[in-house]
Design an enzyme around this catalytic site. Structure first.
Site, PDB file in Angstrom:
ATOM      1  N   ASP A 111       0.882  -1.169   0.000  1.00  0.00           N
ATOM      2  CA  ASP A 111       0.000   0.000   0.000  1.00  0.00           C
ATOM      3  C   ASP A 111       0.916   1.215   0.000  1.00  0.00           C
ATOM      4  OD1 ASP A 111      -1.619   2.168   0.560  1.00  0.00           O
ATOM      5  OD2 ASP A 111      -2.678   1.213   2.217  1.00  0.00           O
ATOM      6  N   VAL A 112       0.929   1.983  -1.096  1.00  0.00           N
ATOM      7  CA  VAL A 112       1.900   3.072  -1.208  1.00  0.00           C
ATOM      8  C   VAL A 112       1.688   4.176  -0.181  1.00  0.00           C
ATOM      9  CG1 VAL A 112       2.350   2.644  -3.652  1.00  0.00           C
ATOM     10  CG2 VAL A 112       0.550   4.275  -2.998  1.00  0.00           C
ATOM     11  N   ASN A 127       2.912   4.815 -10.233  1.00  0.00           N
ATOM     12  CA  ASN A 127       1.648   4.766 -10.959  1.00  0.00           C
ATOM     13  C   ASN A 127       0.409   4.625 -10.082  1.00  0.00           C
ATOM     14  OD1 ASN A 127      -0.169   3.939 -13.336  1.00  0.00           O
ATOM     15  ND2 ASN A 127      -0.159   2.080 -12.105  1.00  0.00           N
ATOM     16  N   TYR A 166      -9.365  14.098  -7.029  1.00  0.00           N
ATOM     17  CA  TYR A 166      -8.448  13.525  -8.010  1.00  0.00           C
ATOM     18  C   TYR A 166      -7.655  14.628  -8.714  1.00  0.00           C
ATOM     19  CZ  TYR A 166      -6.849  10.495 -11.824  1.00  0.00           C
ATOM     20  OH  TYR A 166      -6.080   9.786 -12.716  1.00  0.00           O
ATOM     21  N   LYS A 197      -3.568  15.380  -8.701  1.00  0.00           N
ATOM     22  CA  LYS A 197      -2.792  15.287  -9.933  1.00  0.00           C
ATOM     23  C   LYS A 197      -2.103  16.616 -10.267  1.00  0.00           C
ATOM     24  CE  LYS A 197      -3.404  10.954 -10.738  1.00  0.00           C
ATOM     25  NZ  LYS A 197      -2.266  10.018 -10.636  1.00  0.00           N
TER      26      LYS A 197
END
Length: 258
Positions: free
Chosen positions: A68-69, A95, A163, A167
């Protein structure tokens, strides 16, 4: 877990791909394995990662690592396992990412906001930081990091505040890491993808909200085109860097959106 410990391992180009179990991460991992890389496949669903390793036909060069990043210790363990297996890290394809429910901005919960920030921004930072630590210390020094930014790093869709915010922040992370990595021969770039045909983007073919309030079907492109773009960026010598690369379905509504 599948791993390689052959005597020629030190000559391998070694990559880590996060979010490798599906979508863009899966396509990139398979492309890297096909190009001769040793690849650590990282993600939260071990069964999907193992399916990628098995499908590659190169399972001896695949290392399945549950991760889990957003978990600092899990990220450190991912890089440690990769270095223990192959001695170094040449490439990080950063990613892993998630989205929040497509609700009105005023209806987005704090829990959903934090969940997206923890993965898309904090998770990317943790992976970049660990890559710096490894790439700085290894001999020969240096390596390449490619962050998955999305075209939402440039232009939002309706009802996408979490989101899109993350980003946009990834773009700042890429620029700063590119600057800070120069002295260590760490090249940092970003790929911004628009409408690749993955499970996540399948809704585009059914119609999605547009800025003018309409719902419209949007074109998709083969996800393997994205993988080829990542391979190109990864193939460059460290003296050269593609800082930003945009690849998208030609007829999608991006330029002139709204």
């Amino acid at each position: 877990m599948t791993s390689s410990t052959t005597s020629g391992a030190s000559a391998l180009r070694v990559a880590i791909v996060t979010g490798a179990g599906s979508g863009i991460g899966r396509a990139v991992a398979l492309a890297l394995l096909g190009a001769g890389y040793a690849v650590a496949l990282a993600g939260r669903r071990v069964e999907l990662l193992q399916q990628v390793a098995d499908a590659s036909g190169s399972a001896e060069r695949a290392l399945v690592v549950p991760c889990d990043v957003g978990d600092e210790q899990a990220v450190a363990a991912l890089f440690s396992a990769t270095v223990k297996t192959w001695g170094r890290v040449d490439l990080l394809f950063n990613n892993a990412g998630i989205n929040a429910p497509g609700v009105l901005l005023e209806d987005l919960t704090l829990a959903d906001w934090r969940r997206v920030v923890d993965t898309n921004l904090t998770g990317m930072f943790l992976c970049v930081r660990e890559a710096f630590r490894v790439m700085k210390a290894q001999q020969p020094q240096g390596g390449r990091i490619i962050n998955n930014g999305s075209i939402s790093a440039h232009t939002p869709r309706p009802n996408s505040v979490a989101y899109t915010s993350t980003k946009h922040a990834v773009m700042g992370l890429t620029k700063t890491a590119s600057l800070d990595g120069r002295k260590y021969d760490i090249a940092v770039g970003q790929i911004d993808v628009g409408n690749a045909a993955t499970d996540l983007a399948a809704r585009m073919a059914k119609g999605v909200p547009q800025a003018n309030g309409e719902v419209a079907i949007e074109p998709l492109m083969d996800v393997n085109i994205v993988a080829q773009s990542v391979l190109y960026m990864a193939s460059l010598p460290l003296e050269a860097n593609v800082m930003f690369h945009t690849v998208m379905a030609t007829k999608m509504p991006f330029a002139g959106r709204g």
